[in-house]
Motif scaffolding. Structure first.
Motif, PDB file in Angstrom:
ATOM      1  N   GLU A  84      11.761  21.727  -4.058  1.00 18.28           N
ATOM      2  CA  GLU A  84      11.542  20.367  -4.203  1.00 18.28           C
ATOM      3  C   GLU A  84      10.169  20.209  -3.874  1.00 18.28           C
ATOM      4  OE1 GLU A  84      13.817  18.724  -1.938  1.00 18.28           O
ATOM      5  OE2 GLU A  84      15.816  19.046  -1.885  1.00 18.28           O
ATOM      6  N   PRO A  85       9.939  18.712  -4.870  1.00 20.05           N
ATOM      7  CA  PRO A  85       8.289  18.481  -4.924  1.00 20.05           C
ATOM      8  C   PRO A  85       8.188  18.051  -3.691  1.00 20.05           C
ATOM      9  CG  PRO A  85       9.392  17.194  -6.013  1.00 20.05           C
ATOM     10  CD  PRO A  85      10.237  18.585  -5.732  1.00 20.05           C
ATOM     11  N   ASN A  86       7.195  17.735  -2.515  1.00 22.70           N
ATOM     12  CA  ASN A  86       6.698  16.973  -1.777  1.00 22.70           C
ATOM     13  C   ASN A  86       6.498  15.574  -2.224  1.00 22.70           C
ATOM     14  OD1 ASN A  86       5.867  19.512  -0.400  1.00 22.70           O
ATOM     15  ND2 ASN A  86       3.845  19.100  -0.758  1.00 22.70           N
ATOM     16  N   ALA A  87       7.765  14.969  -0.646  1.00 22.85           N
ATOM     17  CA  ALA A  87       7.974  13.521  -0.933  1.00 22.85           C
ATOM     18  C   ALA A  87       7.127  13.177  -1.159  1.00 22.85           C
ATOM     19  CB  ALA A  87       9.146  13.402  -0.202  1.00 22.85           C
ATOM     20  N   GLU A  88       6.903  12.181  -2.153  1.00 24.62           N
ATOM     21  CA  GLU A  88       5.282  10.969  -1.312  1.00 24.62           C
ATOM     22  C   GLU A  88       5.617   9.989  -0.290  1.00 24.62           C
ATOM     23  OE1 GLU A  88       4.500   9.079  -4.604  1.00 24.62           O
ATOM     24  OE2 GLU A  88       3.862  11.048  -6.261  1.00 24.62           O
ATOM     25  N   GLU A  89       4.957   9.961   0.865  1.00 24.57           N
ATOM     26  CA  GLU A  89       5.185   8.995   2.081  1.00 24.57           C
ATOM     27  C   GLU A  89       4.590   8.031   1.281  1.00 24.57           C
ATOM     28  OE1 GLU A  89       2.387  10.147   4.553  1.00 24.57           O
ATOM     29  OE2 GLU A  89       2.633  12.249   5.300  1.00 24.57           O
ATOM     30  N   PRO A  90       5.726   6.654   1.500  1.00 27.00           N
ATOM     31  CA  PRO A  90       5.572   5.388   1.529  1.00 27.00           C
ATOM     32  C   PRO A  90       4.301   4.961   2.186  1.00 27.00           C
ATOM     33  CG  PRO A  90       7.003   5.245   3.226  1.00 27.00           C
ATOM     34  CD  PRO A  90       6.434   7.387   2.953  1.00 27.00           C
ATOM     35  N   ALA A  91       4.014   4.339   0.762  1.00 27.65           N
ATOM     36  CA  ALA A  91       2.451   3.175   1.376  1.00 27.65           C
ATOM     37  C   ALA A  91       2.736   2.487   2.080  1.00 27.65           C
ATOM     38  CB  ALA A  91       1.370   3.002  -0.287  1.00 27.65           C
ATOM     39  N   ALA A  92       1.377   2.363   3.217  1.00 33.31           N
ATOM     40  CA  ALA A  92       1.666   1.288   4.706  1.00 33.31           C
ATOM     41  C   ALA A  92       1.312   0.527   3.439  1.00 33.31           C
ATOM     42  CB  ALA A  92       0.305   1.960   5.450  1.00 33.31           C
ATOM     43  N   ALA A  93       2.225  -1.050   4.409  1.00 33.95           N
ATOM     44  CA  ALA A  93       2.149  -2.143   4.130  1.00 33.95           C
ATOM     45  C   ALA A  93       0.919  -2.738   4.861  1.00 33.95           C
ATOM     46  CB  ALA A  93       3.535  -2.670   5.315  1.00 33.95           C
ATOM     47  N   PRO A  94      -0.002  -3.814   3.942  1.00 39.63           N
ATOM     48  CA  PRO A  94      -0.970  -3.727   4.551  1.00 39.63           C
ATOM     49  C   PRO A  94      -0.779  -4.531   6.001  1.00 39.63           C
ATOM     50  CG  PRO A  94      -0.090  -4.624   2.317  1.00 39.63           C
ATOM     51  CD  PRO A  94       1.153  -4.119   2.857  1.00 39.63           C
ATOM     52  N   LEU A  95      -1.691  -5.064   6.470  1.00 40.80           N
ATOM     53  CA  LEU A  95      -1.842  -5.387   8.250  1.00 40.80           C
ATOM     54  C   LEU A  95      -2.036  -6.541   8.048  1.00 40.80           C
ATOM     55  CD1 LEU A  95      -3.373  -2.846  10.073  1.00 40.80           C
ATOM     56  CD2 LEU A  95      -1.464  -3.227  10.327  1.00 40.80           C
ATOM     57  N   ASP A  96      -1.419  -7.455   8.902  1.00 38.75           N
ATOM     58  CA  ASP A  96      -1.501  -8.821   8.976  1.00 38.75           C
ATOM     59  C   ASP A  96      -1.619  -9.278  10.990  1.00 38.75           C
ATOM     60  OD1 ASP A  96      -1.705 -11.630   9.455  1.00 38.75           O
ATOM     61  OD2 ASP A  96       0.656 -12.364   8.671  1.00 38.75           O
ATOM     62  N   SER A  97      -2.844  -9.159  11.163  1.00 33.66           N
ATOM     63  CA  SER A  97      -2.875  -8.863  12.398  1.00 33.66           C
ATOM     64  C   SER A  97      -2.887 -10.438  13.410  1.00 33.66           C
ATOM     65  CB  SER A  97      -4.376  -8.468  12.811  1.00 33.66           C
ATOM     66  OG  SER A  97      -4.705  -7.456  12.458  1.00 33.66           O
ATOM     67  N   ASP A  98      -2.840 -11.455  12.421  1.00 36.82           N
ATOM     68  CA  ASP A  98      -3.328 -12.204  13.284  1.00 36.82           C
ATOM     69  C   ASP A  98      -1.306 -13.079  13.171  1.00 36.82           C
ATOM     70  OD1 ASP A  98      -3.693 -13.564  11.462  1.00 36.82           O
ATOM     71  OD2 ASP A  98      -5.386 -14.299  10.911  1.00 36.82           O
ATOM     72  N   GLY A  99      -0.596 -12.861  11.788  1.00 37.57           N
ATOM     73  CA  GLY A  99       0.517 -13.296  11.878  1.00 37.57           C
ATOM     74  C   GLY A  99       0.883 -14.648  11.243  1.00 37.57           C
ATOM     75  N   ASP A 100      -0.365 -14.630  10.618  1.00 32.57           N
ATOM     76  CA  ASP A 100      -0.468 -16.225   9.690  1.00 32.57           C
ATOM     77  C   ASP A 100      -0.015 -16.240   8.397  1.00 32.57           C
ATOM     78  OD1 ASP A 100      -2.296 -14.807   8.556  1.00 32.57           O
ATOM     79  OD2 ASP A 100      -3.938 -15.863   9.199  1.00 32.57           O
ATOM     80  N   GLY A 101       0.544 -14.310   8.287  1.00 32.51           N
ATOM     81  CA  GLY A 101       1.431 -14.824   6.743  1.00 32.51           C
ATOM     82  C   GLY A 101       0.111 -14.161   5.412  1.00 32.51           C
ATOM     83  N   VAL A 102      -1.273 -13.786   5.757  1.00 28.89           N
ATOM     84  CA  VAL A 102      -2.800 -13.494   4.764  1.00 28.89           C
ATOM     85  C   VAL A 102      -2.529 -12.169   5.779  1.00 28.89           C
ATOM     86  CG1 VAL A 102      -4.858 -13.952   3.733  1.00 28.89           C
ATOM     87  CG2 VAL A 102      -2.918 -16.250   4.310  1.00 28.89           C
ATOM     88  N   THR A 103      -3.058 -11.194   4.491  1.00 28.52           N
ATOM     89  CA  THR A 103      -2.898  -9.761   5.414  1.00 28.52           C
ATOM     90  C   THR A 103      -4.224  -9.810   5.599  1.00 28.52           C
ATOM     91  OG1 THR A 103      -3.386  -9.411   2.787  1.00 28.52           O
ATOM     92  CG2 THR A 103      -0.832  -8.664   4.111  1.00 28.52           C
ATOM     93  N   ASP A 104      -5.156  -8.837   6.134  1.00 27.50           N
ATOM     94  CA  ASP A 104      -5.401  -8.458   6.498  1.00 27.50           C
ATOM     95  C   ASP A 104      -6.745  -8.771   5.621  1.00 27.50           C
ATOM     96  OD1 ASP A 104      -5.013  -9.120   9.038  1.00 27.50           O
ATOM     97  OD2 ASP A 104      -5.518  -7.143  10.436  1.00 27.50           O
ATOM     98  N   ASP A 105      -6.601  -7.661   4.482  1.00 29.38           N
ATOM     99  CA  ASP A 105      -7.769  -7.012   3.766  1.00 29.38           C
ATOM    100  C   ASP A 105      -8.230  -8.593   2.676  1.00 29.38           C
ATOM    101  OD1 ASP A 105      -5.161  -7.476   2.574  1.00 29.38           O
ATOM    102  OD2 ASP A 105      -5.455  -6.398   1.154  1.00 29.38           O
ATOM    103  N   ILE A 106      -7.406  -9.681   3.296  1.00 30.06           N
ATOM    104  CA  ILE A 106      -8.280 -11.222   2.055  1.00 30.06           C
ATOM    105  C   ILE A 106      -7.878 -11.765   3.084  1.00 30.06           C
ATOM    106  CG2 ILE A 106      -6.960 -10.663  -0.014  1.00 30.06           C
ATOM    107  CD1 ILE A 106      -4.822 -12.483   0.275  1.00 30.06           C
ATOM    108  N   ASP A 107      -8.085 -11.863   4.148  1.00 31.87           N
ATOM    109  CA  ASP A 107      -7.757 -12.935   5.336  1.00 31.87           C
ATOM    110  C   ASP A 107      -9.608 -13.313   5.516  1.00 31.87           C
ATOM    111  OD1 ASP A 107      -7.551 -14.697   7.797  1.00 31.87           O
ATOM    112  OD2 ASP A 107      -5.912 -13.577   8.364  1.00 31.87           O
ATOM    113  N   GLU A 108      -9.761 -14.364   5.736  1.00 32.00           N
ATOM    114  CA  GLU A 108     -11.125 -14.584   5.868  1.00 32.00           C
ATOM    115  C   GLU A 108     -11.011 -15.415   6.788  1.00 32.00           C
ATOM    116  OE1 GLU A 108     -13.312 -16.812   2.712  1.00 32.00           O
ATOM    117  OE2 GLU A 108     -12.652 -15.643   0.963  1.00 32.00           O
ATOM    118  N   CYS A 109     -10.109 -15.695   8.366  1.00 32.71           N
ATOM    119  CA  CYS A 109     -10.480 -16.292   9.088  1.00 32.71           C
ATOM    120  C   CYS A 109      -9.757 -15.060  10.452  1.00 32.71           C
ATOM    121  CB  CYS A 109      -9.958 -17.552   9.342  1.00 32.71           C
ATOM    122  SG  CYS A 109     -11.192 -18.804   7.717  1.00 32.71           S
TER     123      CYS A 109
END
Length: 266
Positions: A84-109
């Motif tokens: 069996e081929p190695n199962a690909e690990e699911p990509a980690a969901a982008p973080l939203d540290s302050d819980g404002d609905g905008v992920t950290d990678d694009i959060d300017e504030c």
């Protein structure tokens, strides 16, 4: 037919069969793997293939050695083909540290307080564009271009709807409701110190009005403190009938002069 020819034909047939099994195995779901796609079965088949090829192609004196080497290599190859081929690990969901609905990678504030409305890049809304976010703005709707203080106000602001019982420093229930919003704004501006100033109309003795205005200013400060505003951030003072904003000759004018002002301490 020569022995070597027989071995090669047998090996070729088994190679074709094993290849079919491996191909079928790649196309089938591993949750319902066919028995012939199991690595153990493929390993056995590979061993037979390798042994047959090794036996058939070896010289008469090395037949046993050739068969053994071929069987070993074939077993390994067959097992690998059906593994069996190695199962690909699911990509980690982008973080939203302050819980404002905008992920950290694009959060300017980053670090926006919980519950604060934000724009597409995660920054708190500033509806009137005065540079003070809505959740910290005590004076929403400031005209464009007007210079404001840290509370979002052009100048000291009268706390509208903050009234008292007749001839008393006791806040009315409606006044307390209005002051809850003021307290929220002040909690959202933890680095801003404020002045609370009380004023009266000209009815009665000036000395009495001064004391009443001071008591009312202190009453407002105490209520704000009860709502979580640090008392050390507030100063309260009474100015009686000084600095009227309207005429004391009319009921409407006197009502406007009975006021509590909120301003930023500088």
């Amino acid at each position: 037919m020569k022995k070597s020819t027989t071995g090669l034909l047998l090996g070729s047939a088994l190679v074709v069969g094993l290849s079919g099994c491996a191909t079928s195995g790649a196309q089938s779901s591993y949750d319902q793997k066919a028995w012939y796609n199991h690595p153990l079965v493929c390993g056995v088949a590979g061993g037979l293939i390798g042994g047959g090829i090794g036996y058939g192609t070896a010289s008469d004196s090395d037949e046993d050695k050739g068969a053994a080497v071929g069987a070993t290599l074939g077993t390994i190859a067959g097992a690998l083909l059906c593994a069996e081929p190695n199962a690909e690990e699911p990509a980690a969901a982008p973080l939203d540290s302050d819980g404002d609905g905008v992920t950290d990678d694009i959060d300017e504030c980053p670090g926006t307080p919980a519950g604060v409305a934000v724009d597409a890049v995660g920054c708190p809304l500033d509806s009137d564009g005065d540079g003070v976010p809505d959740f910290q703005d005590q004076c929403p709707g400031t005209p464009a271009g007007v210079k404001v203080n840290s509370l979002g106000c052009e100048d000291d602001v009268a706390l509208r709807g903050v009234n008292f019982e007749f001839d008393s420093a006791k806040l009315t229930p409606a006044a307390e409701q209005n002051l809850m919003h003021v307290a929220e704004v002040l909690r959202n501006n933890p680095n801003v110190n404020v002045r609370i100033e009380g004023y009266t109309d000209s009815t009665g003795a000036a000395s009495y009005n001064q004391k009443l205005s001071e008591a009312r200013a202190i009453s407002v400060a105490n209520f704000l403190a009860s709502q979580g505003v640090n008392p050390q951030r507030m100063s309260a003072a009474g100015y009686g009938e000084e600095n009227p904003v309207a005429s004391n000759d009319t009921d409407q004018g006197r009502a406007e002069n009975r006021r509590v002002m909120l301003g930023e301490q500088r």
